[in-house]
Enzyme design. Structure first.
Site, PDB file in Angstrom:
ATOM      1  N   LEU A 161       0.826  -1.208   0.000  1.00  0.00           N
ATOM      2  CA  LEU A 161       0.000   0.000   0.000  1.00  0.00           C
ATOM      3  C   LEU A 161       0.853   1.247   0.000  1.00  0.00           C
ATOM      4  CD1 LEU A 161      -2.239  -0.972   3.059  1.00  0.00           C
ATOM      5  CD2 LEU A 161      -2.658  -1.504   0.646  1.00  0.00           C
ATOM      6  N   LYS A 212       8.949  -8.421  -0.368  1.00  0.00           N
ATOM      7  CA  LYS A 212       8.544  -7.133   0.201  1.00  0.00           C
ATOM      8  C   LYS A 212       9.736  -6.163   0.276  1.00  0.00           C
ATOM      9  CE  LYS A 212       6.665  -3.847   2.463  1.00  0.00           C
ATOM     10  NZ  LYS A 212       5.633  -2.970   1.973  1.00  0.00           N
ATOM     11  N   ASN A 216      10.499  -2.649  -2.211  1.00  0.00           N
ATOM     12  CA  ASN A 216      10.777  -1.288  -1.754  1.00  0.00           C
ATOM     13  C   ASN A 216      12.198  -0.856  -2.121  1.00  0.00           C
ATOM     14  OD1 ASN A 216       8.268  -0.713  -0.860  1.00  0.00           O
ATOM     15  ND2 ASN A 216       8.705  -0.900   1.324  1.00  0.00           N
ATOM     16  N   PHE A 258       7.672   6.315 -10.845  1.00  0.00           N
ATOM     17  CA  PHE A 258       8.810   6.437  -9.924  1.00  0.00           C
ATOM     18  C   PHE A 258      10.071   6.945 -10.611  1.00  0.00           C
ATOM     19  CE2 PHE A 258       8.032   5.096  -5.513  1.00  0.00           C
ATOM     20  CZ  PHE A 258       6.652   5.010  -5.628  1.00  0.00           C
ATOM     21  N   CYS A 269       8.426   3.818   5.064  1.00  0.00           N
ATOM     22  CA  CYS A 269       8.710   2.499   4.478  1.00  0.00           C
ATOM     23  C   CYS A 269      10.011   2.428   3.692  1.00  0.00           C
ATOM     24  CB  CYS A 269       7.555   2.094   3.586  1.00  0.00           C
ATOM     25  SG  CYS A 269       6.006   2.102   4.475  1.00  0.00           S
TER      26      CYS A 269
HETATM   27  C1  UGA Z   1       5.934   2.742  -0.326  1.00  0.00           C
HETATM   28  C2  UGA Z   1       5.690   1.841  -1.557  1.00  0.00           C
HETATM   29  O1  UGA Z   1       5.423   2.663  -2.700  1.00  0.00           O
HETATM   30  C3  UGA Z   1       4.506   0.904  -1.313  1.00  0.00           C
HETATM   31  O2  UGA Z   1       4.370   0.020  -2.410  1.00  0.00           O
HETATM   32  C4  UGA Z   1       4.761   0.102  -0.038  1.00  0.00           C
HETATM   33  O3  UGA Z   1       3.679  -0.739   0.276  1.00  0.00           O
HETATM   34  C5  UGA Z   1       4.963   1.048   1.126  1.00  0.00           C
HETATM   35  O4  UGA Z   1       6.087   1.902   0.833  1.00  0.00           O
HETATM   36  C6  UGA Z   1       5.225   0.225   2.361  1.00  0.00           C
HETATM   37  O5  UGA Z   1       6.223  -0.488   2.399  1.00  0.00           O
HETATM   38  O6  UGA Z   1       4.367   0.199   3.240  1.00  0.00           O
HETATM   39  P1  UGA Z   1       4.841   5.011   0.582  1.00  0.00           P
HETATM   40  O7  UGA Z   1       5.907   5.008   1.627  1.00  0.00           O
HETATM   41  O8  UGA Z   1       3.445   5.291   0.982  1.00  0.00           O
HETATM   42  O9  UGA Z   1       4.803   3.585  -0.194  1.00  0.00           O
HETATM   43  O10 UGA Z   1       5.239   6.126  -0.453  1.00  0.00           O
HETATM   44  P2  UGA Z   1       5.665   6.216  -1.983  1.00  0.00           P
HETATM   45  O11 UGA Z   1       4.523   6.652  -2.796  1.00  0.00           O
HETATM   46  O12 UGA Z   1       6.385   5.007  -2.399  1.00  0.00           O
HETATM   47  O13 UGA Z   1       6.699   7.424  -1.891  1.00  0.00           O
HETATM   48  C7  UGA Z   1       7.877   7.322  -1.104  1.00  0.00           C
HETATM   49  C8  UGA Z   1       8.754   8.527  -1.266  1.00  0.00           C
HETATM   50  O14 UGA Z   1       9.340   8.544  -2.557  1.00  0.00           O
HETATM   51  C9  UGA Z   1       8.030   9.867  -1.123  1.00  0.00           C
HETATM   52  O15 UGA Z   1       8.830  10.735  -0.345  1.00  0.00           O
HETATM   53  C10 UGA Z   1       7.918  10.384  -2.548  1.00  0.00           C
HETATM   54  O16 UGA Z   1       7.887  11.775  -2.631  1.00  0.00           O
HETATM   55  C11 UGA Z   1       9.187   9.817  -3.147  1.00  0.00           C
HETATM   56  N1  UGA Z   1       9.111   9.645  -4.609  1.00  0.00           N
HETATM   57  C12 UGA Z   1       8.248   8.747  -5.150  1.00  0.00           C
HETATM   58  C13 UGA Z   1       9.947  10.388  -5.425  1.00  0.00           C
HETATM   59  O17 UGA Z   1      10.751  11.218  -4.956  1.00  0.00           O
HETATM   60  N2  UGA Z   1       9.888  10.202  -6.781  1.00  0.00           N
HETATM   61  C14 UGA Z   1       9.028   9.318  -7.343  1.00  0.00           C
HETATM   62  O18 UGA Z   1       9.039   9.179  -8.583  1.00  0.00           O
HETATM   63  C15 UGA Z   1       8.193   8.577  -6.519  1.00  0.00           C
END
Ligand code: UGA
Length: 446
Positions: A161, A212, A216, A258, A269
């Site tokens: 998620l 998992k 990540n 991403f 996470c």
């Molecule tokens: C992340 C994973 O995307 C989920 O699949 C996973 O289930 C979750 O961790 C977990 O292990 O529980 P999340 O932490 O909610 O989800 O956030 P993301 O949407 O993955 O973003 C993480 C970070 O990466 C944010 O700070 C976001 O700004 C950054 N990000 C994301 C970027 O800088 N560039 C991108 O292209 C995408």
């Protein structure tokens, strides 16, 4: 089915509420009585779009109840999900104190069961490979006096998620990954997930634990990769990481997701799981995870690069009023765990800047995290008023609608450091607003 969810934090509450929406009976368990009361009143203890509605719906239909007693919920359930947090210890490894404690209570619950049913215990918390088989299983067997795979089932089923999109991610996943100890557990979980329209991957316990972490780690690697490309683009005239990312992402083997360069990844996470994987591998001592360590290293410096850029443009930041737009680690959440904003603000304060920040939902979280060292604006306008420069740190939708005229009207000097590529710099520069963007070679009015 009758589902017990141990741990009503982020993953637990989403899991429980969504399973209830799908017609199951759910008991949510948490040791925090206040949280349990909140949930029973239909209140979600954190910000997650759409979760409140399905929680209230489940409560109204009598399909959800929150309690503090693990044992009674285990005595009642067909499937018990362990969804407690797995924080990071100071050395980066995973702290399994909560998993251990929850497992003990589940074991006691199994002991007290007198029925002939076959309850399946499912670990959903993120744990390093081997934990379910070599830590959870022995504790359950010891405390229950029963045999896993014979008198009760055991499985590992991680969640994927994203905060801010958790309900949709749960109900419409890309895949469901199940590692079961035995055939019966595997069949029970297959039937629990039978309504989902996505691939169901079955494998063993240790492999799903690794899937998992590796998932990540891959996402984090993608982000640090594009951030490194962005940093290279900044030093070569004519380059813009947005165009480069578009060109890479159109390759189906890569895909465009991403590949958004910015100020680095945060949240509860990606940083935690990556550190845990590195610590796990290093502890084994057979291999040095060089790539994963570099991913973390790139991420450590990425937020600070924006501050360095401001110093290069403005000279000293001492006494300068810096407006920070966005505090949460990403939009649609109030979560600030490992948020790049924290590193940026701490550095700005070290350089004696006067920081005023605005976030549509994370203000209270920020107060706990940063205290009264900065000023919290109630509105974007208040945040920008009289500022010498503005940092865009989180790409909230609301910020995307800001026009160059807003910055000119409100700021002392209209100067933007766009850490999330929210604005079209050409438009801003045409209107005489200096806008430096991550991953773009210098474009400014001067
Ligand atoms: C992340 C994973 O995307 C989920 O699949 C996973 O289930 C979750 O961790 C977990 O292990 O529980 P999340 O932490 O909610 O989800 O956030 P993301 O949407 O993955 O973003 C993480 C970070 O990466 C944010 O700070 C976001 O700004 C950054 N990000 C994301 C970027 O800088 N560039 C991108 O292209 C995408």
């Amino acid at each position: 089915m009758k589902i017990s969810v141990i741990g009503s934090g982020y993953v637990g509450l989403v899991t429980g509420a969504c399973f209830a929406k799908l017609g199951n009976d759910v008991v949510l368990v948490d040791i925090d009585a206040e949280r349990v009361d909140m949930i029973n009143r239909g209140e979600v203890p954190f910000y997650e779009p759409g979760l409140g509605e399905i929680l209230k719906e489940g409560l109204a239909q009598g399909k959800i109840e929150a309690i503090t007693d693990t044992i009674s919920s285990v005595k009642w359930a067909d499937v018990v999900f362990i969804c407690v947090q797995t924080p990071t210890t100071p050395d980066g490894s995973v702290d399994i104190t909560y998993v251990r404690a929850a497992t003990k209570s589940v074991g006691e619950g199994l002991r007290e069961r007198e029925d002939t049913g076959y309850p399946v215990v499912v670990v959903k918390s993120s744990v390093v490979p081997g934990t379910t088989e070599f830590l959870v299983k022995p504790i359950l067997e010891d405390l229950s006096g029963k045999k896993a795979g014979v008198e009760f089932g055991l499985a590992m089923n991680p969640e994927f998620l994203r905060e801010g999109a958790a309900v949709k991610d749960f109900l419409e996943p890309d895949r469901i990954v199940i590692g079961a100890l035995d055939e019966k557990s595997r069949n029970i979980l297959s039937s629990l997930y039978s309504g989902f329209n996505c691939p169901l991957l079955h494998t063993n316990l240790v492999t799903v634990e690794m899937i998992k972490y590796a998932s990540n780690a891959f996402l984090a690697t993608k982000i640090s990769f594009i951030n490194e490309i962005a940093n290279i683009c900044e030093s070569v005239p004519g380059l813009d990481v947005l165009e480069v990312a578009r060109g890479i992402g159109l390759d189906h083997r890569v895909n465009p997701q991403f590949l958004n360069a910015g100020v680095g990844f945060g949240g509860s996470c990606l940083p935690k799981d990556l550190k845990a994987l590195v610590a796990f591998v290093e502890d084994k001592g057979n291999y040095e995870p060089k790539l994963l360590k570099s991913v973390l290293e790139v991420n450590d410096f990425q937020p600070l690069r924006l501050v360095d850029l401001a110093v290069r443009v403005l000279g000293s930041l001492s006494g300068k009023r810096v407006s920070v737009l966005g505090l949460s680690f990403k939009p649609n959440t109030s979560d600030m765990r490992e948020a790049p904003s924290i590193k940026i603000i701490n550095r700005l304060l070290e350089l004696e800047a006067e920081v005023v920040a605005y976030d549509p939902v994370a203000r209270e979280t920020a107060r706990k995290e940063l205290g009264d060292r900065i000023t919290y604006a109630e509105t974007v306008e208040e945040c920008l008023k009289g500022a010498d420069c503005c940092f865009i740190v989180t790409e909230w939708e609301q910020f995307k609608n800001l026009e160059p005229s807003d910055f000119k009207r409100l700021m002392k000097r209209p100067l933007i450091f766009d850490g999330r590529r929210v604005f079209n710099p050409e438009k801003f520069i045409a209107e005489k607003v200096d806008c430096y963007s991550v991953g773009l070679n210098k474009l400014s009015t001067s």
